[in-house]
Design a protein around this motif. Structure first.
Motif, PDB file in Angstrom:
ATOM      1  N   GLY A  27       1.085  -1.195  -0.180  1.00  0.00           N
ATOM      2  CA  GLY A  27      -0.159  -0.181  -0.092  1.00  0.00           C
ATOM      3  C   GLY A  27       0.991   1.190  -0.047  1.00  0.00           C
ATOM      4  N   GLN A  28       0.359   2.157  -0.016  1.00  0.00           N
ATOM      5  CA  GLN A  28       1.289   3.554  -0.315  1.00  0.00           C
ATOM      6  C   GLN A  28       0.298   5.017   0.889  1.00  0.00           C
ATOM      7  OE1 GLN A  28       3.459   4.205  -2.900  1.00  0.00           O
ATOM      8  NE2 GLN A  28       3.172   2.883  -3.739  1.00  0.00           N
ATOM      9  N   PHE A  29       1.559   5.235   1.773  1.00  0.00           N
ATOM     10  CA  PHE A  29       1.394   6.091   2.230  1.00  0.00           C
ATOM     11  C   PHE A  29       1.409   7.650   1.666  1.00  0.00           C
ATOM     12  CE2 PHE A  29       3.832   3.169   5.442  1.00  0.00           C
ATOM     13  CZ  PHE A  29       2.619   2.873   6.474  1.00  0.00           C
ATOM     14  N   GLY A  30       1.793   7.740   0.691  1.00  0.00           N
ATOM     15  CA  GLY A  30       2.365   8.730  -0.567  1.00  0.00           C
ATOM     16  C   GLY A  30       3.532   9.296  -0.388  1.00  0.00           C
ATOM     17  N   THR A  31       3.475  11.142  -1.520  1.00  0.00           N
ATOM     18  CA  THR A  31       4.700  10.983  -1.590  1.00  0.00           C
ATOM     19  C   THR A  31       5.064  12.071  -0.518  1.00  0.00           C
ATOM     20  OG1 THR A  31       4.293  10.568  -3.712  1.00  0.00           O
ATOM     21  CG2 THR A  31       6.055  12.044  -3.434  1.00  0.00           C
ATOM     22  N   ILE A  32       6.826  12.056   0.122  1.00  0.00           N
ATOM     23  CA  ILE A  32       6.695  13.206   0.720  1.00  0.00           C
ATOM     24  C   ILE A  32       7.602  13.880   0.453  1.00  0.00           C
ATOM     25  CG2 ILE A  32       9.099  12.745   2.836  1.00  0.00           C
ATOM     26  CD1 ILE A  32       6.156  10.805   4.053  1.00  0.00           C
ATOM     27  N   PRO A  33       7.248  15.153   1.218  1.00  0.00           N
ATOM     28  CA  PRO A  33       7.922  16.181  -0.025  1.00  0.00           C
ATOM     29  C   PRO A  33       9.669  16.965   0.413  1.00  0.00           C
ATOM     30  CG  PRO A  33       6.864  17.320   2.508  1.00  0.00           C
ATOM     31  CD  PRO A  33       6.866  15.628   2.172  1.00  0.00           C
ATOM     32  N   GLU A  34      10.296  17.186  -1.152  1.00  0.00           N
ATOM     33  CA  GLU A  34      11.378  17.920  -0.836  1.00  0.00           C
ATOM     34  C   GLU A  34      11.507  18.477   0.606  1.00  0.00           C
ATOM     35  OE1 GLU A  34      13.164  19.057  -4.641  1.00  0.00           O
ATOM     36  OE2 GLU A  34      11.281  18.439  -5.657  1.00  0.00           O
ATOM     37  N   GLY A  35      12.568  18.052   0.323  1.00  0.00           N
ATOM     38  CA  GLY A  35      13.400  18.514   2.373  1.00  0.00           C
ATOM     39  C   GLY A  35      13.505  17.601   3.196  1.00  0.00           C
ATOM     40  N   TRP A  36      12.536  16.875   2.534  1.00  0.00           N
ATOM     41  CA  TRP A  36      12.230  15.440   3.601  1.00  0.00           C
ATOM     42  C   TRP A  36      12.597  14.092   3.190  1.00  0.00           C
ATOM     43  CZ3 TRP A  36      10.532  15.884   8.591  1.00  0.00           C
ATOM     44  CH2 TRP A  36       9.119  17.035   9.208  1.00  0.00           C
ATOM     45  N   ARG A  37      12.920  14.151   2.272  1.00  0.00           N
ATOM     46  CA  ARG A  37      13.729  13.262   1.125  1.00  0.00           C
ATOM     47  C   ARG A  37      14.798  12.611   1.741  1.00  0.00           C
ATOM     48  NH1 ARG A  37      10.629  13.880  -4.548  1.00  0.00           N
ATOM     49  NH2 ARG A  37       9.222  14.397  -3.908  1.00  0.00           N
ATOM     50  N   PRO A  38      14.807  11.335   2.173  1.00  0.00           N
ATOM     51  CA  PRO A  38      16.266  10.492   2.592  1.00  0.00           C
ATOM     52  C   PRO A  38      16.998  10.090   1.372  1.00  0.00           C
ATOM     53  CG  PRO A  38      14.686   8.902   1.973  1.00  0.00           C
ATOM     54  CD  PRO A  38      13.733  10.161   1.661  1.00  0.00           C
ATOM     55  N   ALA A  39      18.311  10.202   2.438  1.00  0.00           N
ATOM     56  CA  ALA A  39      19.628  10.158   1.430  1.00  0.00           C
ATOM     57  C   ALA A  39      19.704   9.434   0.819  1.00  0.00           C
ATOM     58  CB  ALA A  39      21.098  10.634   2.294  1.00  0.00           C
ATOM     59  N   VAL A  40      19.422   7.997   1.238  1.00  0.00           N
ATOM     60  CA  VAL A  40      19.141   6.407   0.403  1.00  0.00           C
ATOM     61  C   VAL A  40      18.009   5.881   0.834  1.00  0.00           C
ATOM     62  CG1 VAL A  40      21.743   6.373   0.624  1.00  0.00           C
ATOM     63  CG2 VAL A  40      20.456   5.296   2.287  1.00  0.00           C
ATOM     64  N   VAL A  41      17.745   4.989  -0.031  1.00  0.00           N
ATOM     65  CA  VAL A  41      16.373   4.051   0.009  1.00  0.00           C
ATOM     66  C   VAL A  41      16.474   3.511   1.986  1.00  0.00           C
ATOM     67  CG1 VAL A  41      14.608   2.073  -0.383  1.00  0.00           C
ATOM     68  CG2 VAL A  41      15.638   3.716  -1.923  1.00  0.00           C
ATOM     69  N   THR A  42      15.211   3.988   2.637  1.00  0.00           N
ATOM     70  CA  THR A  42      15.124   3.504   3.704  1.00  0.00           C
ATOM     71  C   THR A  42      14.357   2.816   4.438  1.00  0.00           C
ATOM     72  OG1 THR A  42      15.998   5.285   4.348  1.00  0.00           O
ATOM     73  CG2 THR A  42      14.868   4.614   6.090  1.00  0.00           C
ATOM     74  N   HIS A  43      14.499   1.410   4.878  1.00  0.00           N
ATOM     75  CA  HIS A  43      13.450   0.375   5.164  1.00  0.00           C
ATOM     76  C   HIS A  43      13.122   0.219   7.132  1.00  0.00           C
ATOM     77  CE1 HIS A  43      13.137  -1.856   1.784  1.00  0.00           C
ATOM     78  NE2 HIS A  43      14.979  -0.860   1.592  1.00  0.00           N
ATOM     79  N   GLY A  44      12.075   0.448   7.472  1.00  0.00           N
ATOM     80  CA  GLY A  44      11.724   0.033   8.787  1.00  0.00           C
ATOM     81  C   GLY A  44      10.849  -1.214   8.611  1.00  0.00           C
ATOM     82  N   THR A  45      10.356  -1.495  10.389  1.00  0.00           N
ATOM     83  CA  THR A  45       9.991  -2.860  10.507  1.00  0.00           C
ATOM     84  C   THR A  45       9.017  -2.476  11.084  1.00  0.00           C
ATOM     85  OG1 THR A  45      11.224  -3.528  11.748  1.00  0.00           O
ATOM     86  CG2 THR A  45      11.806  -4.286   9.315  1.00  0.00           C
ATOM     87  N   TRP A  46       7.476  -3.412  10.736  1.00  0.00           N
ATOM     88  CA  TRP A  46       6.382  -3.547  12.317  1.00  0.00           C
ATOM     89  C   TRP A  46       5.924  -4.949  11.627  1.00  0.00           C
ATOM     90  CZ3 TRP A  46       1.444  -5.024  12.236  1.00  0.00           C
ATOM     91  CH2 TRP A  46       0.719  -4.548  12.867  1.00  0.00           C
ATOM     92  N   SER A  47       5.661  -4.724  13.172  1.00  0.00           N
ATOM     93  CA  SER A  47       5.707  -6.937  13.830  1.00  0.00           C
ATOM     94  C   SER A  47       4.280  -6.153  14.775  1.00  0.00           C
ATOM     95  CB  SER A  47       6.403  -6.957  13.970  1.00  0.00           C
ATOM     96  OG  SER A  47       7.610  -7.476  13.714  1.00  0.00           O
ATOM     97  N   GLY A  48       3.010  -6.848  14.010  1.00  0.00           N
ATOM     98  CA  GLY A  48       1.883  -7.422  14.523  1.00  0.00           C
ATOM     99  C   GLY A  48       1.593  -8.052  15.857  1.00  0.00           C
ATOM    100  N   ARG A  49       1.288  -8.027  16.811  1.00  0.00           N
ATOM    101  CA  ARG A  49       1.148  -8.908  17.947  1.00  0.00           C
ATOM    102  C   ARG A  49       0.387  -9.603  18.002  1.00  0.00           C
ATOM    103  NH1 ARG A  49      -3.157  -9.949  21.703  1.00  0.00           N
ATOM    104  NH2 ARG A  49      -2.815 -10.064  23.861  1.00  0.00           N
ATOM    105  N   ASP A  50       1.044 -11.147  18.231  1.00  0.00           N
ATOM    106  CA  ASP A  50       1.173 -12.062  18.280  1.00  0.00           C
ATOM    107  C   ASP A  50       1.374 -12.761  16.537  1.00  0.00           C
ATOM    108  OD1 ASP A  50       0.254 -12.319  20.919  1.00  0.00           O
ATOM    109  OD2 ASP A  50      -1.896 -12.632  20.336  1.00  0.00           O
ATOM    110  N   GLY A  51       2.414 -12.210  16.174  1.00  0.00           N
ATOM    111  CA  GLY A  51       3.303 -12.508  14.760  1.00  0.00           C
ATOM    112  C   GLY A  51       1.652 -12.510  13.823  1.00  0.00           C
ATOM    113  N   GLY A  52       0.680 -11.250  14.465  1.00  0.00           N
ATOM    114  CA  GLY A  52      -0.310 -11.139  12.982  1.00  0.00           C
ATOM    115  C   GLY A  52      -0.037 -10.963  11.901  1.00  0.00           C
ATOM    116  N   SER A  53       1.100 -10.181  11.621  1.00  0.00           N
ATOM    117  CA  SER A  53       0.964  -9.287  10.326  1.00  0.00           C
ATOM    118  C   SER A  53       2.762  -8.770  10.713  1.00  0.00           C
ATOM    119  CB  SER A  53       0.316  -8.347  10.217  1.00  0.00           C
ATOM    120  OG  SER A  53      -0.861  -8.389  10.512  1.00  0.00           O
ATOM    121  N   GLN A  54       3.362  -9.110   9.279  1.00  0.00           N
ATOM    122  CA  GLN A  54       4.878  -7.858   9.545  1.00  0.00           C
ATOM    123  C   GLN A  54       4.617  -6.903   8.274  1.00  0.00           C
ATOM    124  OE1 GLN A  54       4.473 -11.813   9.389  1.00  0.00           O
ATOM    125  NE2 GLN A  54       5.282 -11.219  11.757  1.00  0.00           N
ATOM    126  N   ARG A  55       5.393  -5.689   8.220  1.00  0.00           N
ATOM    127  CA  ARG A  55       5.292  -4.907   7.260  1.00  0.00           C
ATOM    128  C   ARG A  55       6.892  -3.888   7.144  1.00  0.00           C
ATOM    129  NH1 ARG A  55      -0.273  -4.584   9.096  1.00  0.00           N
ATOM    130  NH2 ARG A  55      -1.919  -5.263   7.621  1.00  0.00           N
TER     131      ARG A  55
END
Length: 88
Positions: A27-55
């Motif tokens: 899914g899409q969160f949207g587009t981050i404006p210039e001035g807020w963009r990262p220097a390199v592609v950046t990954h973050g993780t999210w893990s749901g309760r009881d292993g229900g989801s990983q994103r």
């Protein structure tokens, strides 16, 4: 989404209402404006309760901000997370 910047560091907080339930869906969160963009592609993780989801949160240098489900069928509920990264 909300965020803060200090020098060359930014932090974005995501509080999303619902998500794709598809195995390996995305899914899409949207587009981050210039001035807020990262220097390199950046990954973050999210893990749901009881292993229900990983994103994987993916913030690209062009500002595209999205998530990708990791693995089997995921829950459709709300999720949240925070990413900290170096600005371009």
């Amino acid at each position: 989404m909300t965020g803060v910047k200090s020098g060359k560091i930014a932090q974005i907080s995501i509080n999303w209402k619902s998500a794709s339930t598809d195995s390996w869906g995305s899914g899409q969160f949207g587009t981050i404006p210039e001035g807020w963009r990262p220097a390199v592609v950046t990954h973050g993780t999210w893990s749901g309760r009881d292993g229900g989801s990983q994103r994987d949160f993916i913030l690209e240098t062009n500002g595209n901000f999205r998530y990708a489900n990791c693995g089997a069928v995921q829950n459709s509920g709300a999720f949240f997370g925070t990413m900290t990264y170096i600005l371009a």
